[in-house]
Design a protein around this motif. Structure first.
Motif, PDB file in Angstrom:
ATOM      1  N   LEU A   1       7.023  -0.111  -1.077  1.00  0.00           N
ATOM      2  CA  LEU A   1       6.774   1.194  -0.480  1.00  0.00           C
ATOM      3  C   LEU A   1       7.877   1.563   0.508  1.00  0.00           C
ATOM      4  CD1 LEU A   1       2.923   0.982   0.097  1.00  0.00           C
ATOM      5  CD2 LEU A   1       4.115   2.490  -1.504  1.00  0.00           C
TER       6      LEU A   1
ATOM      7  N   TRP B   1      10.145   4.862   0.050  1.00  0.00           N
ATOM      8  CA  TRP B   1      10.255   5.890   1.085  1.00  0.00           C
ATOM      9  C   TRP B   1      11.712   6.128   1.483  1.00  0.00           C
ATOM     10  CZ3 TRP B   1       8.375  10.026   2.777  1.00  0.00           C
ATOM     11  CH2 TRP B   1       8.781  10.566   3.993  1.00  0.00           C
TER      12      TRP B   1
ATOM     13  N   ALA C   1       4.466   5.815   2.841  1.00  0.00           N
ATOM     14  CA  ALA C   1       4.358   4.354   2.791  1.00  0.00           C
ATOM     15  C   ALA C   1       3.318   3.868   3.789  1.00  0.00           C
ATOM     16  CB  ALA C   1       5.713   3.721   3.083  1.00  0.00           C
TER      17      ALA C   1
ATOM     18  N   ARG D   1      -0.319   5.245   2.959  1.00  0.00           N
ATOM     19  CA  ARG D   1      -0.957   4.634   1.789  1.00  0.00           C
ATOM     20  C   ARG D   1      -1.549   3.275   2.147  1.00  0.00           C
ATOM     21  NH1 ARG D   1       3.375   5.886  -3.133  1.00  0.00           N
ATOM     22  NH2 ARG D   1       2.996   8.139  -3.255  1.00  0.00           N
TER      23      ARG D   1
ATOM     24  N   GLN E   1       4.107  -5.376  -1.983  1.00  0.00           N
ATOM     25  CA  GLN E   1       3.732  -3.960  -1.988  1.00  0.00           C
ATOM     26  C   GLN E   1       4.364  -3.224  -0.810  1.00  0.00           C
ATOM     27  OE1 GLN E   1      -0.365  -3.148  -1.093  1.00  0.00           O
ATOM     28  NE2 GLN E   1      -0.296  -1.046  -1.850  1.00  0.00           N
TER      29      GLN E   1
END
Length: 447
Positions: A373, A377, A288, A291, A369
């Protein structure tokens, strides 16, 4: 000038017992006690001083020199660098066993006071047991190994020198930007030598830890860069914890929507299940955090020294136009990565930036977003907790079992295998946590 006739060791112990630290109106004793292993070099000086005045500084027995320095570093960390322990050893291997612990404390900016015994300053018994004899220099001892791993080093060759050396030691130990291991190499004959100690040296002294705010022009520039960015990312380091800025960070993040990755020292800057918490950064990080880091166009570091683990050896941030804003009490760290330097306290800076960014927020899609994430995770961690490896459990399953059976403030999420951020860190305040020293009880000095 009034004086008392004391040995250098007696004067140092009484001085340390009367050093206090204050931040935000809360004041408490700074030196919480002294670890020690006694033998050739310190038993007749510091050992005797501690023995005859246990009311001044509590002695804690240790079994290993390196371990007691690591423990002292942990003590400093759990007291948010507002408390420290002293460590004393004999000369030779007793002293050099502390070098690794000193390096750890200095690298991680944690205050520890090291008082290794040293060879006779008079050189009358020369060479003594375990003395390092250097043919081209007569004043070298094994304690010179501490020079490169200490933020301050001094060798006390006369008892009167303890006055200035101790003051310099406290200056560094209490300085949030300069702190680390402080080493006062103490020859065994000087420890036991008496002198006329100034009474003023032994009086109660309070060292104030302030909350400096960066220059206003730099703050406004930082706010402008944050507003102009599309994919900003906060990296929370140990400075967030030490400045007690976790609540300020939460408010800032909830207002702006900027996601947060954390360093090893910054674990718990946000609760792991906060929707903006992405977990650890870098090579020991989460997918997470990494990215988001790969696409970030602005990275805001709060209280981090940007180690290679955090930056994945400068490969974590892949946008060719990425820029950095660095908030740190240490100018050295604030200048890293060519970032905009905000030299100041993390909490005070967060609060000021929040004012400047009032009403500003990232796009809803970016906020969503980060939350997605985070959820993905957490689901991956739960899967690893129940991996079904068999016949023996996988390391992640062992961690999951420990996590499931832990409750209350002891509950934390292990990170070595999974990289998941620690759950809300129980911050051990000097006024509220069980302490190995009765001297760390706080009192308010301002209403």
């Amino acid at each position: 000038m009034k004086t008392l006739r004391l040995t250098a060791a007696q004067a140092l112990i009484e001085f340390l017992a009367n050093q206090y630290i204050e931040r935000d109106g809360v004041e408490h004793g700074f030196i919480g006690g002294c670890f020690g292993i006694f033998g050739h070099g310190n038993v007749g000086g510091i050992g005797e001083a501690l023995f005859e005045r246990p009311d001044l500084l509590t002695y804690y027995q240790a079994r290993n020199e390196q371990a007691m320095v690591h423990t002292a570093a942990g003590y400093a960390r759990m007291h948010n660098r507002l408390g420290a322990l002293a460590c004393t050893t004999s000369i030779g291997p007793g002293a050099t066993n502390m070098v690794t612990g000193a390096a750890l404390a200095t690298v991680n900016r944690l205050p520890v006071l090291l008082l290794p015994g040293d060879v006779f300053a008079s050189r009358r018994p020369d060479p003594v047991l375990q003395q390092l004899e250097v043919p081209w220099q007569g004043d070298v001892s094994v304690n010179d190994c501490f020079r490169p791993v200490s933020r301050y080093f001094d060798r006390i060759s006369r008892p009167e020198q303890i006055v200035d050396a101790a003051m310099q030691a406290m200056r560094v130990l209490s300085n949030q930007a300069e702190t680390g291991a402080v080493t006062l190499a103490f020859p065994q004959d000087v420890q036991a030598e008496a002198f006329e100690c100034p009474s003023e040296f032994l009086e109660r002294r309070v060292w104030a830890v302030t909350r400096p705010v960066p220059e206003d022009g730099a703050l406004r520039e930082a706010a402008a860069r944050i507003r102009a960015s599309n994919r900003p990312l906060i990296v929370a380091g140990g400075g967030v914890i030490y400045s007690e800025a976790t609540e300020s960070l939460r408010r800032f993040v909830e207002a702006t929507g900027i996601p947060v990755g954390e360093t090893q020292a910054g674990k718990g800057s946000l609760p792991y299940d906060h929707p903006s918490a992405l977990g650890a950064m870098g090579v020991t990080g989460t997918f997470a955090a990494n990215r988001v880091a790969a696409e970030a166009d602005l990275v805001i570091g709060f209280g981090t020294r940007w180690s290679d683990f955090t930056t994945a050896s400068k490969t974590a941030f892949k946008d060719p136009d990425v820029r950095f804003v660095n908030v740190n009490v240490a100018d050295f760290d604030a200048a890293k990565h060519g970032g905009l330097r905000l030299v100041g306290d993390a909490r005070a800076t967060l609060d000021r930036l929040a004012e400047l960014l009032h009403g500003s927020s990232v796009e809803d899609s970016y906020r969503e977003q980060a939350a997605r994430l985070n959820t993905e995770w957490n689901a991956e961690v739960e899967r690893l907790y129940r991996h079904g490896h068999g016949p023996l459990p996988a390391p992640s399953e062992v961690i999951g079992a420990v996590h499931s059976d832990s409750t209350g403030s002891a509950r934390s999420t292990a990170t070595a295998e999974t990289g998941r951020s620690a759950s809300t860190r129980t911050s051990c305040r000097p006024h509220s946590c069980p302490s190995i020293s009765p001297r760390t009880q706080s009192r308010s000095v301002r209403g």
